[in-house]
Design a protein around this motif. Structure first.
Motif, PDB file in Angstrom:
ATOM      1  N   GLU A 184       2.179  -1.139  -8.208  1.00  0.00           N
ATOM      2  CA  GLU A 184       1.924  -2.198  -7.240  1.00  0.00           C
ATOM      3  C   GLU A 184       1.396  -1.514  -5.991  1.00  0.00           C
ATOM      4  O   GLU A 184       2.088  -0.680  -5.388  1.00  0.00           O
ATOM      5  CB  GLU A 184       3.195  -2.967  -6.912  1.00  0.00           C
ATOM      6  CG  GLU A 184       2.973  -4.060  -5.892  1.00  0.00           C
ATOM      7  CD  GLU A 184       4.257  -4.746  -5.476  1.00  0.00           C
ATOM      8  OE1 GLU A 184       4.231  -5.379  -4.415  1.00  0.00           O
ATOM      9  OE2 GLU A 184       5.265  -4.635  -6.177  1.00  0.00           O
ATOM     10  N   THR A 185       0.153  -1.817  -5.648  1.00  0.00           N
ATOM     11  CA  THR A 185      -0.429  -1.213  -4.454  1.00  0.00           C
ATOM     12  C   THR A 185      -0.058  -2.032  -3.231  1.00  0.00           C
ATOM     13  O   THR A 185       0.343  -3.192  -3.328  1.00  0.00           O
ATOM     14  CB  THR A 185      -1.965  -1.122  -4.555  1.00  0.00           C
ATOM     15  OG1 THR A 185      -2.506  -2.438  -4.613  1.00  0.00           O
ATOM     16  CG2 THR A 185      -2.394  -0.320  -5.760  1.00  0.00           C
ATOM     17  N   LYS A 186      -0.214  -1.415  -2.088  1.00  0.00           N
ATOM     18  CA  LYS A 186      -0.053  -2.155  -0.838  1.00  0.00           C
ATOM     19  C   LYS A 186      -1.242  -3.099  -0.710  1.00  0.00           C
ATOM     20  O   LYS A 186      -2.315  -2.835  -1.256  1.00  0.00           O
ATOM     21  CB  LYS A 186       0.022  -1.179   0.324  1.00  0.00           C
ATOM     22  CG  LYS A 186       1.288  -0.337   0.269  1.00  0.00           C
ATOM     23  CD  LYS A 186       1.353   0.660   1.388  1.00  0.00           C
ATOM     24  CE  LYS A 186       2.642   1.472   1.267  1.00  0.00           C
ATOM     25  NZ  LYS A 186       2.691   2.570   2.238  1.00  0.00           N
ATOM     26  N   PRO A 187      -1.065  -4.232  -0.020  1.00  0.00           N
ATOM     27  CA  PRO A 187      -2.158  -5.199   0.103  1.00  0.00           C
ATOM     28  C   PRO A 187      -3.452  -4.546   0.611  1.00  0.00           C
ATOM     29  O   PRO A 187      -3.430  -3.734   1.539  1.00  0.00           O
ATOM     30  CB  PRO A 187      -1.615  -6.217   1.113  1.00  0.00           C
ATOM     31  CG  PRO A 187      -0.128  -6.145   0.929  1.00  0.00           C
ATOM     32  CD  PRO A 187       0.153  -4.688   0.655  1.00  0.00           C
TER      33      PRO A 187
ATOM     34  N   GLN B 128      -5.248  -2.340  -0.885  1.00  0.00           N
ATOM     35  CA  GLN B 128      -5.412  -0.938  -1.284  1.00  0.00           C
ATOM     36  C   GLN B 128      -5.749  -0.744  -2.753  1.00  0.00           C
ATOM     37  O   GLN B 128      -5.961   0.386  -3.194  1.00  0.00           O
ATOM     38  CB  GLN B 128      -4.141  -0.156  -0.956  1.00  0.00           C
ATOM     39  CG  GLN B 128      -3.818  -0.106   0.512  1.00  0.00           C
ATOM     40  CD  GLN B 128      -4.882   0.662   1.271  1.00  0.00           C
ATOM     41  OE1 GLN B 128      -5.210   1.789   0.955  1.00  0.00           O
ATOM     42  NE2 GLN B 128      -5.454   0.027   2.287  1.00  0.00           N
ATOM     43  N   ARG B 129      -5.792  -1.821  -3.531  1.00  0.00           N
ATOM     44  CA  ARG B 129      -5.965  -1.653  -4.977  1.00  0.00           C
ATOM     45  C   ARG B 129      -7.279  -0.970  -5.340  1.00  0.00           C
ATOM     46  O   ARG B 129      -7.285  -0.048  -6.152  1.00  0.00           O
ATOM     47  CB  ARG B 129      -5.834  -2.974  -5.722  1.00  0.00           C
ATOM     48  CG  ARG B 129      -5.936  -2.754  -7.244  1.00  0.00           C
ATOM     49  CD  ARG B 129      -5.572  -3.947  -8.037  1.00  0.00           C
ATOM     50  NE  ARG B 129      -6.601  -4.959  -7.968  1.00  0.00           N
ATOM     51  CZ  ARG B 129      -6.566  -6.090  -8.667  1.00  0.00           C
ATOM     52  NH1 ARG B 129      -5.546  -6.351  -9.455  1.00  0.00           N
ATOM     53  NH2 ARG B 129      -7.533  -6.969  -8.572  1.00  0.00           N
TER      54      ARG B 129
ATOM     55  N   CYS C 145      -7.104   2.688  -4.699  1.00  0.00           N
ATOM     56  CA  CYS C 145      -6.173   3.322  -5.632  1.00  0.00           C
ATOM     57  C   CYS C 145      -6.819   3.489  -7.000  1.00  0.00           C
ATOM     58  O   CYS C 145      -6.684   4.541  -7.641  1.00  0.00           O
ATOM     59  CB  CYS C 145      -4.894   2.504  -5.719  1.00  0.00           C
ATOM     60  SG  CYS C 145      -3.616   3.262  -6.739  1.00  0.00           S
TER      61      CYS C 145
ATOM     62  N   ASP D   9      -3.257 -10.632  -9.880  1.00  0.00           N
ATOM     63  CA  ASP D   9      -3.066 -10.644  -8.434  1.00  0.00           C
ATOM     64  C   ASP D   9      -3.944  -9.547  -7.833  1.00  0.00           C
ATOM     65  O   ASP D   9      -4.707  -8.903  -8.532  1.00  0.00           O
ATOM     66  CB  ASP D   9      -1.586 -10.425  -8.082  1.00  0.00           C
ATOM     67  CG  ASP D   9      -1.058  -9.081  -8.578  1.00  0.00           C
ATOM     68  OD1 ASP D   9      -1.839  -8.290  -9.137  1.00  0.00           O
ATOM     69  OD2 ASP D   9       0.137  -8.820  -8.406  1.00  0.00           O
ATOM     70  N   ASP D  10      -3.825  -9.309  -6.545  1.00  0.00           N
ATOM     71  CA  ASP D  10      -4.699  -8.304  -5.932  1.00  0.00           C
ATOM     72  C   ASP D  10      -4.003  -6.972  -5.677  1.00  0.00           C
ATOM     73  O   ASP D  10      -4.537  -6.120  -4.982  1.00  0.00           O
ATOM     74  CB  ASP D  10      -5.320  -8.837  -4.638  1.00  0.00           C
ATOM     75  CG  ASP D  10      -4.283  -9.146  -3.566  1.00  0.00           C
ATOM     76  OD1 ASP D  10      -3.074  -9.162  -3.873  1.00  0.00           O
ATOM     77  OD2 ASP D  10      -4.688  -9.364  -2.411  1.00  0.00           O
ATOM     78  N   THR D  11      -2.802  -6.786  -6.257  1.00  0.00           N
ATOM     79  CA  THR D  11      -2.088  -5.529  -6.036  1.00  0.00           C
ATOM     80  C   THR D  11      -1.682  -4.810  -7.326  1.00  0.00           C
ATOM     81  O   THR D  11      -1.315  -3.642  -7.280  1.00  0.00           O
ATOM     82  CB  THR D  11      -0.814  -5.754  -5.191  1.00  0.00           C
ATOM     83  OG1 THR D  11       0.065  -6.640  -5.898  1.00  0.00           O
ATOM     84  CG2 THR D  11      -1.152  -6.317  -3.821  1.00  0.00           C
TER      85      THR D  11
END
Length: 102
Positions: free
Chosen positions: A10-13, A15-16, A19, A46-48
């Motif tokens: 799970e990336t920080k908002p 940051q995907r 990453c 989702d976006d993370t």
């Protein structure tokens, strides 16, 4: 023995994408290893969310030693460590307990 590794990240908002680029660089470096059999990166809806599915021709102990000593993993942690909010790792060295093929 084929070792299967599933990593849920799970990336920080926001940051995907960065990453995923760091993961691509990591696996570009690792792909020259003949024990690296297969790698997939899947994006969550989702976006993370990011999932890695890897297969290695190693035992879990051998992979642990390899990962501890290969500079590519340290480089990834430097590049992407701050982008990651959480990660979960599953190592599997056996056959599937159950599977469906359609």
């Amino acid at each position: 023995m084929t070792l299967k590794i599933i990593v849920m990240i799970e990336t920080k908002p926001g940051q995907r994408a960065a990453c995923v680029e760091a993961l691509k660089r990591l696996f570009d470096r690792l792909s020259v290893n003949p024990d690296s059999l297969n790698t997939k990166v899947l994006l969550g809806v989702d976006d993370t969310g990011v999932a890695l599915v890897e297969e290695w021709n190693m035992t879990p102990d051998a992979f642990g030693r390899f990962m501890s000593n290969d500079p590519a993993y340290a480089t990834f942690e430097i590049e992407a460590g701050a982008m990651i909010a959480a990660r979960h790792v599953l190592l599997s060295a056996g056959e599937p307990t159950w599977q469906h093929q359609g």
